[in-house]
Structure formats: C-alpha cells, structure tokens
Design an enzyme around this catalytic site. Structure first.
Site, PDB file in Angstrom:
ATOM      1  N   SER A 149       0.865  -1.180   0.000  1.00 47.44           N
ATOM      2  CA  SER A 149       0.000   0.000   0.000  1.00 47.44           C
ATOM      3  C   SER A 149       0.901   1.229   0.000  1.00 47.44           C
ATOM      4  O   SER A 149       2.087   1.133   0.326  1.00 47.44           O
ATOM      5  CB  SER A 149      -0.838  -0.013   1.280  1.00 47.44           C
ATOM      6  OG  SER A 149      -1.502   1.220   1.463  1.00 47.44           O
ATOM      7  N   TYR A 162      -1.293  -0.741  10.702  1.00 48.86           N
ATOM      8  CA  TYR A 162      -1.409  -1.035   9.260  1.00 48.86           C
ATOM      9  C   TYR A 162      -0.094  -0.673   8.572  1.00 48.86           C
ATOM     10  O   TYR A 162       0.418  -1.436   7.752  1.00 48.86           O
ATOM     11  CB  TYR A 162      -2.585  -0.252   8.669  1.00 48.86           C
ATOM     12  CG  TYR A 162      -2.918  -0.597   7.234  1.00 48.86           C
ATOM     13  CD1 TYR A 162      -3.382  -1.865   6.885  1.00 48.86           C
ATOM     14  CD2 TYR A 162      -2.784   0.353   6.220  1.00 48.86           C
ATOM     15  CE1 TYR A 162      -3.700  -2.177   5.567  1.00 48.86           C
ATOM     16  CE2 TYR A 162      -3.111   0.051   4.901  1.00 48.86           C
ATOM     17  CZ  TYR A 162      -3.566  -1.214   4.568  1.00 48.86           C
ATOM     18  OH  TYR A 162      -3.882  -1.517   3.268  1.00 48.86           O
TER      19      TYR A 162
HETATM   20  P1  NDP Z   1     -11.475  -5.935   0.317  1.00 46.34           P
HETATM   21  O1  NDP Z   1     -11.929  -5.857   1.727  1.00 46.34           O
HETATM   22  O2  NDP Z   1     -12.481  -5.747  -0.769  1.00 46.34           O
HETATM   23  O3  NDP Z   1     -10.732  -7.319   0.062  1.00 46.34           O
HETATM   24  C1  NDP Z   1      -9.989  -7.970   1.041  1.00 46.34           C
HETATM   25  C2  NDP Z   1      -9.900  -9.435   0.667  1.00 46.34           C
HETATM   26  O4  NDP Z   1      -9.103 -10.126   1.632  1.00 46.34           O
HETATM   27  C3  NDP Z   1     -11.257 -10.107   0.646  1.00 46.34           C
HETATM   28  O5  NDP Z   1     -11.341 -10.920  -0.492  1.00 46.34           O
HETATM   29  C4  NDP Z   1     -11.248 -10.943   1.899  1.00 46.34           C
HETATM   30  O6  NDP Z   1     -12.027 -12.111   1.684  1.00 46.34           O
HETATM   31  C5  NDP Z   1      -9.778 -11.297   2.006  1.00 46.34           C
HETATM   32  N1  NDP Z   1      -9.406 -11.727   3.338  1.00 46.34           N
HETATM   33  C6  NDP Z   1      -9.492 -11.034   4.497  1.00 46.34           C
HETATM   34  N2  NDP Z   1      -9.109 -11.789   5.517  1.00 46.34           N
HETATM   35  C7  NDP Z   1      -8.765 -12.998   4.996  1.00 46.34           C
HETATM   36  C8  NDP Z   1      -8.297 -14.204   5.551  1.00 46.34           C
HETATM   37  N3  NDP Z   1      -8.088 -14.345   6.862  1.00 46.34           N
HETATM   38  N4  NDP Z   1      -8.060 -15.253   4.731  1.00 46.34           N
HETATM   39  C9  NDP Z   1      -8.267 -15.128   3.403  1.00 46.34           C
HETATM   40  N5  NDP Z   1      -8.706 -14.009   2.820  1.00 46.34           N
HETATM   41  C10 NDP Z   1      -8.947 -12.961   3.613  1.00 46.34           C
HETATM   42  O7  NDP Z   1     -10.323  -4.863   0.191  1.00 46.34           O
HETATM   43  P2  NDP Z   1      -9.227  -4.541  -0.948  1.00 46.34           P
HETATM   44  O8  NDP Z   1      -9.523  -5.239  -2.200  1.00 46.34           O
HETATM   45  O9  NDP Z   1      -9.085  -3.091  -0.945  1.00 46.34           O
HETATM   46  O10 NDP Z   1      -7.915  -5.153  -0.272  1.00 46.34           O
HETATM   47  C11 NDP Z   1      -7.021  -6.020  -0.916  1.00 46.34           C
HETATM   48  C12 NDP Z   1      -5.604  -5.681  -0.516  1.00 46.34           C
HETATM   49  O11 NDP Z   1      -5.284  -4.390  -1.009  1.00 46.34           O
HETATM   50  C13 NDP Z   1      -5.351  -5.641   0.983  1.00 46.34           C
HETATM   51  O12 NDP Z   1      -4.106  -6.258   1.260  1.00 46.34           O
HETATM   52  C14 NDP Z   1      -5.282  -4.156   1.280  1.00 46.34           C
HETATM   53  O13 NDP Z   1      -4.490  -3.881   2.406  1.00 46.34           O
HETATM   54  C15 NDP Z   1      -4.661  -3.636   0.000  1.00 46.34           C
HETATM   55  N6  NDP Z   1      -4.840  -2.218  -0.261  1.00 46.34           N
HETATM   56  C16 NDP Z   1      -6.093  -1.674  -0.412  1.00 46.34           C
HETATM   57  C17 NDP Z   1      -6.231  -0.315  -0.621  1.00 46.34           C
HETATM   58  C18 NDP Z   1      -7.574   0.340  -0.718  1.00 46.34           C
HETATM   59  O14 NDP Z   1      -7.638   1.568  -0.650  1.00 46.34           O
HETATM   60  N7  NDP Z   1      -8.663  -0.378  -0.890  1.00 46.34           N
HETATM   61  C19 NDP Z   1      -5.063   0.563  -0.737  1.00 46.34           C
HETATM   62  C20 NDP Z   1      -3.812  -0.115  -0.605  1.00 46.34           C
HETATM   63  C21 NDP Z   1      -3.719  -1.448  -0.374  1.00 46.34           C
HETATM   64  P3  NDP Z   1     -12.882 -12.909   2.795  1.00 46.34           P
HETATM   65  O15 NDP Z   1     -13.442 -11.903   3.735  1.00 46.34           O
HETATM   66  O16 NDP Z   1     -13.911 -13.597   1.950  1.00 46.34           O
HETATM   67  O17 NDP Z   1     -11.916 -13.858   3.413  1.00 46.34           O
END
Ligand code: NDP
Length: 253
Positions: A149, A162
């Site tokens: 990020s 974070y």
């Molecule tokens: P979302 O919340 O839409 O997606 C997060 C994903 O992670 C979901 O598919 C969730 O699926 C999965 N997840 C969470 N916990 C677990 C777990 N224990 N095991 C397996 N899967 C897990 O957010 P984003 O798409 O934004 O996030 C994706 C990545 O991008 C993250 O690492 C985030 O830190 C990073 N990011 C996001 C930014 C933003 O502004 N959105 C900016 C910079 C980085 P489920 O709950 O079904 O398990």
C-alpha cells in the site's frame, strides 16, 4: 483471452472482493487458470462463475490465510490438482485504523495475522512450486506479487499498525526478491493508494468516517486499475522484472 498466460496456474488470495476479485478476472483474461482463495465461498463462487462465463478458467478455494496448516494445504492442493503454480498474488489483507491509544488489541492481532503472517504462510508454501515453474515451459519465469500500500511507504497518524504490516510486506518482498530473482522467480510489490473496495467496511464507524472525509469528492482508483497493473507486471518477458508499482488516484496527495 489474450493467451499471454496460457498454460499457467495462478493463485490469488483475497479473491472474493475488491482488488483480488478484479485480479482473478484479469489473470483469467490473460489465459491463466485462476484459483480464487478467500473465506467467503458464496462470493468466490460469483467471481469464478463470471470468469467461466467470460470463457476463462477458475476454481474456488475456501481458505483462511491465518491458518498456517490450511494455507500450506491450499497451496499444495493447487499443485496436486492443476500440476503447477506459476503466479501467486498475496492480496488478502485488512485495514483497521485508529489511534494507538486505547486501540482494541484484537484489531492489531487481526492485521498482523492476515497482512503479515497469512502472507508469509502462503509465500513459504508457494516458493518451492514457483521455483519449479520458473524452469518450466511455456514461460520459464514465475511471479509472486505482494500487495502492500502507499501505507507501506508513508506512515500516517492513525494508521500505525497497518503501516507496520505493510512496511513489513515491503521489506520481506525485497529480501525475497534478492534471494530468488536469479532463479527467475520475480517478486513484485504493488502499493495502491485509495481504491474503492470493501476495505473500509471493517473499520470502526468513526475511523471509517475520517477516512471517507479525507477522500470525499475525489475520484478513487477502481479495483480494476490495480488489477491492470498486476496483469501488466506478470505478463512481462522473462528478462524483465517490475519490482515495484506505486499507484495512486491522481487526486490523492
Ligand atoms: P477488500 O476488503 O475488498 O478485500 C480484502 C480481501 O481479503 C477479501 O477478499 C477478503 O475475503 C480477504 N481476506 C481477508 N481476511 C482474509 C483471511 N483471513 N483469509 C483469506 N482471505 C482474507 O479490500 P481490498 O480489495 O481493498 O484489499 C485487498 C488488498 O489491497 C489488501 O491487502 C489491502 O491492504 C490492500 N490495499 C487496499 C487499498 C484500498 O484503498 N482499498 C489501498 C492499498 C492497499 P474474505 O473476507 O472472503 O476472506
């Protein structure tokens, strides 16, 4: 499909929503067989259905990456079932911000468990398979893409833990890159700015509101914008490694 990833197998964690779901779709559109992993099976089913409807190949993998045994079994299961593993996108993550003072400790535990330990479990299990794929046709190169990020480069007040997890992802990725790049496993770090996803849904309401206020009226990145970047770096020729991608919405300071 474009065919650039024909004959390859890709594992995407956190593929049930946001960046991960978009990445699963993008890699399938390049011809990869995509294993879409996360906890919410119903949401994974939707993503995989979409991919198959679009003429791609994908399967669902119900996985909590914080479970070390399950993470290793899932990775090995991909290879047992599909014969290889060429691309891993370590995307599963959670952001639970707020002041350090009086922070609920369970929020810190969850971020460290998912963003750091979960990523490490998947990386550890995947690496031997990536090293094999890196010697195999059709590409003779393999990819691990780790999602950090802007928060992995710039600490901010209210995002300390974070920041800690994402700086950790960056440090680990660069060290691993040096270890395996000569063997044609490319380790890439992707650092998005604000993306419109479900990431904020898990925050406490006051914390979420402060974040939303910061970006109000601004045109955020879409998950597909980040997926485009990931698809780009895993489709480079064998001798080209895009080590790091920092991508912000144009209006993000
Ligand atoms: P979302 O919340 O839409 O997606 C997060 C994903 O992670 C979901 O598919 C969730 O699926 C999965 N997840 C969470 N916990 C677990 C777990 N224990 N095991 C397996 N899967 C897990 O957010 P984003 O798409 O934004 O996030 C994706 C990545 O991008 C993250 O690492 C985030 O830190 C990073 N990011 C996001 C930014 C933003 O502004 N959105 C900016 C910079 C980085 P489920 O709950 O079904 O398990």
């Amino acid at each position: 499909t474009s065919g650039r990833l024909d004959g390859t197998v890709a594992l995407v964690t956190g593929a049930s929503s946001g960046i991960g779901a978009a990445t699963a779709r993008a890699l399938a559109a390049e011809g990869a067989l995509v294993v879409a992993a996360a906890r919410r099976k119903d949401r994974l089913d939707e993503v995989v259905e979409d991919i198959v409807d679009a003429g791609g190949r994908a399967t669902v993998c119900e996985l909590d990456v914080t479970d070390q045994t399950a993470a290793a079994a899932a990775v090995d299961g991909v290879v047992a079932e599909h014969g290889r593993l060429d691309v891993v996108v370590n995307n599963a993550g959670m952001m639970l911000n707020g002041p350090v003072e009086d922070a609920p400790l369970d929020e810190w535990e969850r971020m460290v468990d998912i963003n750091v330990k979960g990523l490490l479990y998947v990386a550890h299990a995947a690496l031997p398979h990536l090293l094999v794929a890196a010697e195999a046709e059709p590409r003779r190169v393999a990819d691990m893409v780790n999602i950090s990020s802007v928060a992995g480069r710039v600490p901010r007040l209210g995002a300390g833990v974070y920041n800690l997890t994402k700086h950790g992802v960056g440090a680990f990725s660069e060290s691993l890159r040096q270890e395996v790049t000569e063997r044609h496993v490319r380790v890439s770090l992707v650092e998005p700015g604000a993306v419109a996803t479900e990431l904020l849904d898990h925050q406490r309401p006051d914390v979420r509101e402060a974040y939303q206020n910061r970006f109000r009226g601004k045109d955020l990145l879409q998950a597909t914008d980040v997926a485009d970047a990931i698809a780009y770096l895993v489709t480079r020729p064998r001798h080209v490694a895009i080590n790091e991608v920092l991508v912000r919405p144009t209006q993000q300071q």
